[in-house]
Design an enzyme around this catalytic site. Structure first.
Site, PDB file in Angstrom:
ATOM      1  N   SER A  57       0.834  -1.197   0.000  1.00  0.00           N
ATOM      2  CA  SER A  57       0.000   0.000   0.000  1.00  0.00           C
ATOM      3  C   SER A  57       0.878   1.260   0.000  1.00  0.00           C
ATOM      4  CB  SER A  57      -0.964  -0.044   1.187  1.00  0.00           C
ATOM      5  OG  SER A  57      -2.044   0.839   1.006  1.00  0.00           O
ATOM      6  N   ASP A 171      -5.833  -3.649  -2.399  1.00  0.00           N
ATOM      7  CA  ASP A 171      -4.813  -3.335  -1.402  1.00  0.00           C
ATOM      8  C   ASP A 171      -4.151  -4.585  -0.804  1.00  0.00           C
ATOM      9  OD1 ASP A 171      -3.344  -2.322   0.722  1.00  0.00           O
ATOM     10  OD2 ASP A 171      -4.894  -0.932   1.354  1.00  0.00           O
TER      11      ASP A 171
END
Length: 323
Positions: A57, A171
């Site tokens: 991320s 993610d």
């Protein structure tokens, strides 16, 4: 008479001992991920040479720029980031599989990384994402750099997913928030990990969000409304009515519900992963009270990351020179 044989001791090797390869595992954390910039500064001051980087991320964003050798330029840019600059990075879409498309964030990364492909970076780099259909961890170590980073930051419900090689990616924090295992798999002998999730649940409870209005919607929702007005979306009236509907009891906004759920999950996954795959040095900056989009606190967040890393490095006895 035979003379006794004497064995000669082997000559001492003149080859210096091989330095262990040091891997850096940069964890997820949205705005808290700016702390990675401060950590990198502390590592540089401690003369610790990083050989490879794995990021999840926001850790993938900072890690990619660091692996390209351009982290100083990014640091200067981030320290001057204000709310108008943050809003300019948002490209709302509605209704779709996410509220923000993420292409402007990808362009921001591309502007700070000269290489279009991971193989062109100065250091080996890996970005972690999650296959939305299978739940599998997807580690990208080659190919399109921007696509890999864009997939790694695709927070479910916030950013739209990324289609890549027949997969739908979101993610990486869902499966590997602090990618120590990835750094090990890349060949690291020692791993320095940065965990930004350890105090996020407690931090959110002790520092509730500063609501922009009675329903807890701030600049992100304002940007979304502007986008809907610009295209005369038929859902605008319904969306605004819902947004401003009074409630008897104040409830968290949609972003708060989504993000709180994700943070709780990531905190638990991180805790379990770090027990199973322990890094050689774990840095945990105290950033639990920092909200998802508080990039305007960049200087403060970067400095907290720097101080936390400097303190840990000062106590770390197992440096490359001690191995």
């Amino acid at each position: 008479m035979n003379e006794p044989q004497t064995s000669k001791a082997p000559a001492a090797s003149l080859t210096p001992p091989k330095r262990p390869r040091i891997g850096l595992a940069l964890g997820s954390g949205s705005a808290r991920g700016l702390a990675h910039v401060g950590v990198l500064r502390a590592l540089k001051e401690a003369n610790i040479e990083i050989d490879l980087v794995a990021g999840t991320s926001m850790g993938a964003v900072i890690g990619a720029v660091f692996a390209s050798g351009k982290i100083d330029g990014l640091s200067a840019r981030l320290r001057n980031l204000d709310w108008p600059g943050i809003v300019a990075l948002l490209d709302p879409v509605f209704p779709r599989s996410g509220l923000i498309d993420g292409q402007r964030v990808a362009e921001f990364v591309r502007a700070h990384v000269p290489s279009a492909h991971i193989e062109g970076l100065l250091l080996p780099f890996a970005a972690v994402a999650t296959d939305l259909m299978t739940g599998e961890e997807v580690v990208t170590t080659a190919g399109d750099l921007t696509e890999a980073v864009r997939a790694s930051i695709a927070v479910p419900g916030i950013f739209t997913p990324v289609r890549s090689n027949g997969r739908i990616l979101v993610d990486g924090g869902l499966v590997n928030p602090v990618p120590v295992s990835v750094a090990r798999a890349m060949g690291a002998d020692l791993v320095i990990a940065v965990d930004l999730n350890h105090d996020i649940v407690a931090g959110r409870l002790s520092h509730p969000a500063a609501h922009a209005n009675g329903n807890g919607h701030g600049p992100i929702m304002a940007r979304l409304l502007e986008s809907l007005r610009a295209i005369n979306s038929p859902v605008l009236a319904q969306f605004e009515a819902w947004l401003h509907k009074p409630t008897l009891e104040p409830l968290p906004g949609i972003f708060e519900v989504l993000l709180a759920s994700i943070y709780i999950m990531q905190a638990r996954v991180t805790e379990a992963d770090l027990r199973q795959t322990q890094p050689d040095l774990l840095i945990q900056p105290p950033l639990g009270a920092v909200r998802f989009m508080e990039f305007d606190r960049a200087e403060e967040i970067i400095d907290i990351g720097y101080r936390s890393a400097a303190e840990q490095l000062a106590r770390w006895t197992r440096t490359p020179t001690h191995d």
